[in-house]
Design a protein around this motif. Structure first.
Motif, short mmCIF file in Angstrom:
data_model
loop_
_atom_site.label_atom_id
_atom_site.label_comp_id
_atom_site.label_asym_id
_atom_site.label_seq_id
_atom_site.Cartn_x
_atom_site.Cartn_y
_atom_site.Cartn_z
N LYS A 60 -8.38 28.12 -49.72
CA LYS A 60 -8.40 28.48 -51.14
C LYS A 60 -8.25 29.98 -51.34
O LYS A 60 -8.76 30.78 -50.55
CB LYS A 60 -9.72 28.02 -51.76
CG LYS A 60 -9.82 26.52 -51.82
CD LYS A 60 -11.06 26.07 -52.56
CE LYS A 60 -10.95 24.59 -52.84
NZ LYS A 60 -12.18 23.90 -52.96
N PRO A 61 -7.59 30.37 -52.46
CA PRO A 61 -7.48 31.80 -52.76
C PRO A 61 -8.87 32.43 -52.87
O PRO A 61 -9.80 31.78 -53.34
CB PRO A 61 -6.79 31.83 -54.13
CG PRO A 61 -6.22 30.48 -54.33
CD PRO A 61 -6.97 29.52 -53.48
N GLY A 62 -8.97 33.66 -52.41
CA GLY A 62 -10.28 34.33 -52.42
C GLY A 62 -11.11 33.97 -51.20
O GLY A 62 -12.12 34.61 -50.92
N HIS A 63 -10.68 32.94 -50.46
CA HIS A 63 -11.44 32.49 -49.29
C HIS A 63 -10.54 32.32 -48.06
O HIS A 63 -10.92 31.62 -47.13
CB HIS A 63 -12.14 31.17 -49.60
CG HIS A 63 -13.13 31.27 -50.72
ND1 HIS A 63 -14.43 31.68 -50.52
CD2 HIS A 63 -12.98 31.08 -52.05
CE1 HIS A 63 -15.05 31.71 -51.70
NE2 HIS A 63 -14.19 31.35 -52.63
N ASP A 106 -2.09 41.44 -52.41
CA ASP A 106 -2.87 42.51 -51.81
C ASP A 106 -3.85 43.08 -52.82
O ASP A 106 -4.49 44.09 -52.57
CB ASP A 106 -1.95 43.61 -51.28
CG ASP A 106 -1.19 43.12 -50.06
OD1 ASP A 106 -1.75 42.27 -49.32
OD2 ASP A 106 -0.05 43.54 -49.85
N ASN A 107 -3.95 42.40 -53.97
CA ASN A 107 -4.83 42.92 -55.02
C ASN A 107 -6.01 42.01 -55.31
O ASN A 107 -6.55 42.03 -56.40
CB ASN A 107 -4.02 43.10 -56.32
CG ASN A 107 -2.92 44.11 -56.13
OD1 ASN A 107 -3.14 45.14 -55.50
ND2 ASN A 107 -1.75 43.80 -56.60
N LEU A 124 -4.60 35.09 -49.43
CA LEU A 124 -3.92 33.90 -49.94
C LEU A 124 -4.07 33.87 -51.46
O LEU A 124 -5.17 34.11 -51.98
CB LEU A 124 -4.55 32.66 -49.31
CG LEU A 124 -3.95 31.31 -49.67
CD1 LEU A 124 -2.60 31.14 -48.98
CD2 LEU A 124 -4.88 30.17 -49.26
N SER A 125 -2.98 33.55 -52.17
CA SER A 125 -3.13 33.55 -53.64
C SER A 125 -2.92 32.17 -54.28
O SER A 125 -3.03 32.03 -55.49
CB SER A 125 -2.20 34.58 -54.28
OG SER A 125 -0.86 34.27 -54.01
N SER A 126 -2.58 31.14 -53.50
CA SER A 126 -2.58 29.79 -54.08
C SER A 126 -3.06 28.81 -53.03
O SER A 126 -2.85 29.01 -51.84
CB SER A 126 -1.18 29.41 -54.57
OG SER A 126 -0.30 29.38 -53.47
N GLU A 127 -3.70 27.74 -53.52
CA GLU A 127 -4.33 26.80 -52.58
C GLU A 127 -3.30 26.10 -51.70
O GLU A 127 -2.24 25.68 -52.16
CB GLU A 127 -5.13 25.76 -53.38
CG GLU A 127 -5.92 24.84 -52.49
CD GLU A 127 -6.86 23.94 -53.28
OE1 GLU A 127 -7.60 24.48 -54.13
OE2 GLU A 127 -6.85 22.72 -53.05
#
Ligand SMILES: [Zn+2]
Length: 842
Positions: free
Chosen positions: A425-428, A484-485, A413-416
């Motif tokens: 959340k992004p990163g989670h 994907d990055n 995911l890249s935006s909340e």
């Protein structure tokens, strides 16, 4: 040399039913004698003895050396280091270009191009003590390698045949040793004979006593992981699964049609039926009693004959009547091991014949399956699932790895986003789009359902993986922004000269770090209240290592363990003060020393071997502290004071006498911690902790009150289904201020199997987990069973003297993939000693 081996074989064989390999095969096989037969290598004829795995490996390797039609590879290793084999048999021309054929087959499956070869996978004896399959495998392989018949030549020209000769080598060898070592010169078919009744544990399961035929979806074990990689590499059109059963007749699928999983297509049932005509013809011609479309089902996707059905393949279950010796007195007359092997040879060949003749239909079916899946995805009514990490990137990472192994596509995911009241959340968080080839399997892994066409299940009725991992997830009506990055989360590494190191407890690997610290003799304190430091909030259970209270010269050891923890992804926060930002200071008594543990696990007769294996696996593989395993009979000779914990999983403990019950109660009073699950929890309720003694007897099961009066005989199955709980997901409320529930949120899913209800505690502070009012989340539970659970405790932890008894109504370690509930058990072990007395003044 070969002649000598045969001569020796005849001398030592017990062979009253011996049959040469050729006599298991069609009369027109026209076998090439330059290709070595099984008996030429084994020194005995198939059906004479149970084959050991090394002999099976050696024979198949010889076959691959001698025949250009055969190639062999090792796909992985079992825990006991036995190789997992994949034998591929096809024409010599095909063998030369296997990789390009595989690629064109996968392309063909997607595009509908029918030119690529048919792929058939024959799998044997996932249950190691159902050994007729693995004993049939070398005969089938020899036939395909040695037959000069036009049929076999044509078959191999157009088909790639993959043989998995032993899906469970550790179990196979455990059983082969049992059976061979109990074999008399003249076989005994009497069912009371020792050979027909294995000692604990049976060879059905793998090294850690898990049923590998339930592990195709959760992928806990190396055997399954290796297999699933190859399954997706080859995507067979047909895959077989050869077993033994307690029924008298031979079974082949379809199973009960109303008990097929609703996500499996009706076309799958039709193809299975089309193949069934070939099995019926073959068994009829041999006069073998068989049945189909009864008893077994195709519901739980973690089984070897069901997993293929949600992946574009046709999975076929075969069940040969059970035989542990060379002859067995079945109710319907004696059965020999040779006949059992012969039947699996017959259905292996009928599968090949049927698949070959239905080749065009099977290829069309496979392409059609993926098209149907796409159409269903388009009508799904949502665009994606989102799965959050619940503040534990390791647990989430493990689940995403399982999706990856099943070829389910996902992105970070890249935006909340907010969905269903939950923030991701992004990163989670990760996003699984609906528009993908594996939509069907993704749906099968994630969805929940509570209504069914039929309420009888051969296995569990629910397994939603995000729930098993206790991770937040939601359906999304719009596809969110993804990437994907995104870099993998990095753990906080420890700083060398810190005064205090803090390890957040909700991290999946935190308990194994705690164990490493205890092994290194480090003094570790656990928070019993939340606190914060340097702007970071820490919940109850967080581990605190204070440099100032350690023995001298230990700082090197401590740092080494903490650095290793960080490299494994476990965050370690470093501070130069004992001062906290909020909550109690690090020097207060709200941080308690976690004592080292030495647990005793009861195994052996009377103990359910799966549950014992799950506890063993949890401690050995995941915590790094192998339990001392001992049998109930030895228990009375053991000084319990040498151990900190007594672990009792589901089982029958009524055989434990009064004296030992008193000893166990006294040991608890002196500080011992008893952790008891399901029937063991009920048994623990019979322990007497009062000094004056009491008159309690162990109760064995929870019987349901019956007010139904007279019922129709035919309703028995349905009534039985309403009384048993085969496996469903229920919701529970959690008191996360209790040490048993440290690290949890207020509500969590539990796996409920069996009907254990806990006797309520008189102490109002001792029930950290209880079912919600209306607890069913997914799967089937009869109405009355559901009502009796409502608001009842699911875990009770009661102090008795200086010790503790923790009772679990459910198995928190179910099949090793309930990573969400395993922490309740782990908390009971490490934090049990921290639980204070909670008796209100009179
Ligand atoms: Zn089986």
């Amino acid at each position: 040399m070969r002649l000598l081996t045969i001569a020796l074989g005849l001398l030592v064989s017990s062979a009253s039913f011996a049959m040469s390999s050729a006599s298991y095969l069609p009369a027109d096989a026209d076998l090439d004698t330059s290709i070595p037969s099984p008996e030429s290598q084994l020194g005995w004829e198939p059906g004479d003895w149970r084959i050991h795995h090394p002999a099976l490996v050696q024979y198949l390797q010889t076959l691959a050396e001698k025949s250009d039609r055969v190639s062999i590879k090792e796909t992985g290793r079992t825990y006991e280091q036995r190789p997992l084999l994949q034998v591929i048999i096809s024409s010599e021309e095909n063998q030369a270009k296997l990789e390009s054929l595989r690629e064109s087959h996968l392309k063909g499956a997607a595009s509908g191009d029918l030119k690529a070869p048919l792929v058939v996978w024959l799998g044997y004896s996932v249950h190691g003590d159902e050994a007729s399959g693995s004993n049939a495998a070398p005969i089938v392989a020899w036939y395909l390698a040695a037959s000069r018949s036009e049929y076999v030549k044509e078959l191999l020209k157009n088909t790639i045949i993959i043989i998995d000769p032993s899906l469970n080598p550790d179990g196979l060898d455990r059983f082969s040793s049992w059976s061979n070592s109990n074999q008399s010169l003249t076989s005994v078919g009497d069912r009371n004979g020792r050979i027909h009744n294995q000692d604990w544990p049976p060879g059905r399961t793998n090294h850690y006593l898990f049923d590998l035929n339930r592990d195709w979806l959760p992928l806990v074990h190396p055997e399954s992981r290796a297999r699933i990689t190859e399954f997706h590499r080859w995507l067979p059109h047909v895959i077989t699964d050869h077993h033994e059963t307690g029924h008298d007749g031979y079974f082949f699928q379809p199973g009960v049609p109303t008990r097929q999983h609703p996500l499996t297509t009706p076309e799958n049932l039709e193809m299975t039926r089309a193949l069934a005509t070939y099995h019926a013809k073959s068994l009829d011609s041999a006069g073998v009693m068989f049945f189909s479309e009864d008893t077994y089902d195709d519901f739980y996707y973690g089984k070897g004959s069901t997993y293929p059905d949600i992946n574009g393949s046709i999975g076929i279950l075969f069940e040969q009547p059970r035989i542990n010796g060379l002859v067995y007195n079945r109710v319907s007359g004696p059965l020999t091991f040779s006949e059992a092997i012969h039947n699996h040879v017959r259905t292996s060949l009928s599968t090949l014949e049927g698949a070959y003749e239905l080749s065009a239909e099977l290829k069309k079916y496979q392409t059609g399956f993926f098209q149907t899946t796409q159409q269903r995805a388009a009508r799904a009514g949502f665009q994606a699932w989102v799965i959050g990490d619940g503040n534990d990137s390791a647990r989430a990472g493990e689940l995403m790895d399982i999706f990856n192994r099943h070829q389910v596509e996902y992105h970070a995911l890249s935006s909340e986003i907010t969905s269903g009241g939950q923030v991701f959340k992004p990163g989670h968080a990760w996003v699984i789009p609906v528009k993908q080839r594996q939509f069907g399997l993704a749906q099968a892994m994630i969805e929940t359902r509570t209504t069914f066409a039929d309420n009888t299940f051969y296995d569990v009725s629910a397994w939603s993986l995000p729930m098993a991992y206790n991770l937040p997830y939601a359906k999304l009506s719009r596809l969110p922004a993804t990437t994907d990055n995104s870099p993998p989360p990095t753990a906080h590494a420890p700083e060398q000269n810190a005064v205090a190191w803090v390890i957040p407890w909700q991290q999946m690997h935190a308990p194994s770090v705690l164990q490493d610290l205890l092994d290194a003799g480090v003094r570790v304190r656990a928070a019993t209240k939340p606190f914060s430091m340097g702007g970071v909030a820490f919940s109850e259970g967080s581990l605190v290592v204070l440099a100032g209270i350690q023995d001298e010269n230990r700082s090197g050891d401590i740092l080494e363990v903490l650095q290793q923890a960080a490299t494994r992804g476990v965050s370690v926060h470093s501070y130069n003060t004992h001062q906290t930002g909020s909550g109690p200071g690090l020097g207060t008594s709200h941080f308690k020393i976690v004592p080292a543990i030495k647990p005793l696990l009861i195994v052996g007769d009377g103990v359910r071997s799966y549950d014992a294996g799950e506890a063993w696996h949890q401690m050995d593989q995941r915590l790094g502290v192998p339990p001392v395993m001992t049998s109930m009979t030895r228990l009375k000779n053991i000084n319990l004071n040498d151990y900190t914990h007594l672990l009792m999983v589901n089982g029958r403990y009524a055989g434990i006498g009064k004296k030992l019950r008193q000893d166990i109660a006294a040991w608890v009073g002196d500080g011992g911690i008893l952790i008891a699950t399901q029937d063991a929890a009920t048994w623990a309720e019979s322990l007497c902790f009062e000094s004056g003694g009491c008159d309690k007897k162990p109760v064995e099961e929870n019987t349901m009150e019956d007010e139904s009066g007279i019922m129709a005989y035919a309703d028995f199955d349905d009534q039985k289904a309403q009384r048993t709980i085969g496996g469903a997901i229920v919701s529970a409320l959690v008191d996360s201020t209790h040490p048993v529930a440290f690290g949890y949120n207020k509500e969590m899913p539990l796996f409920r199997r069996g009907t254990t209800l806990l006797q309520a505690s008189e102490n109002p502070f001792a029930s950290p987990v209880r079912y919600t009012e209306d607890p069913l989340v997914s799967g089937y539970i009869g109405e009355q069973r559901l009502t009796e659970m409502s608001n009842q405790p699911a875990v009770i932890a009661e102090r008795h003297g200086k010790g503790l008894v923790v009772r679990f109504a459910n198995n928190p370690l179910f099949r090793g993939f309930w990573r969400g509930t395993e922490r309740l058990w782990v908390n009971s072990i490490y934090f049990g000693p921290l639980i204070g007395t909670t008796e209100l003044p009179q």
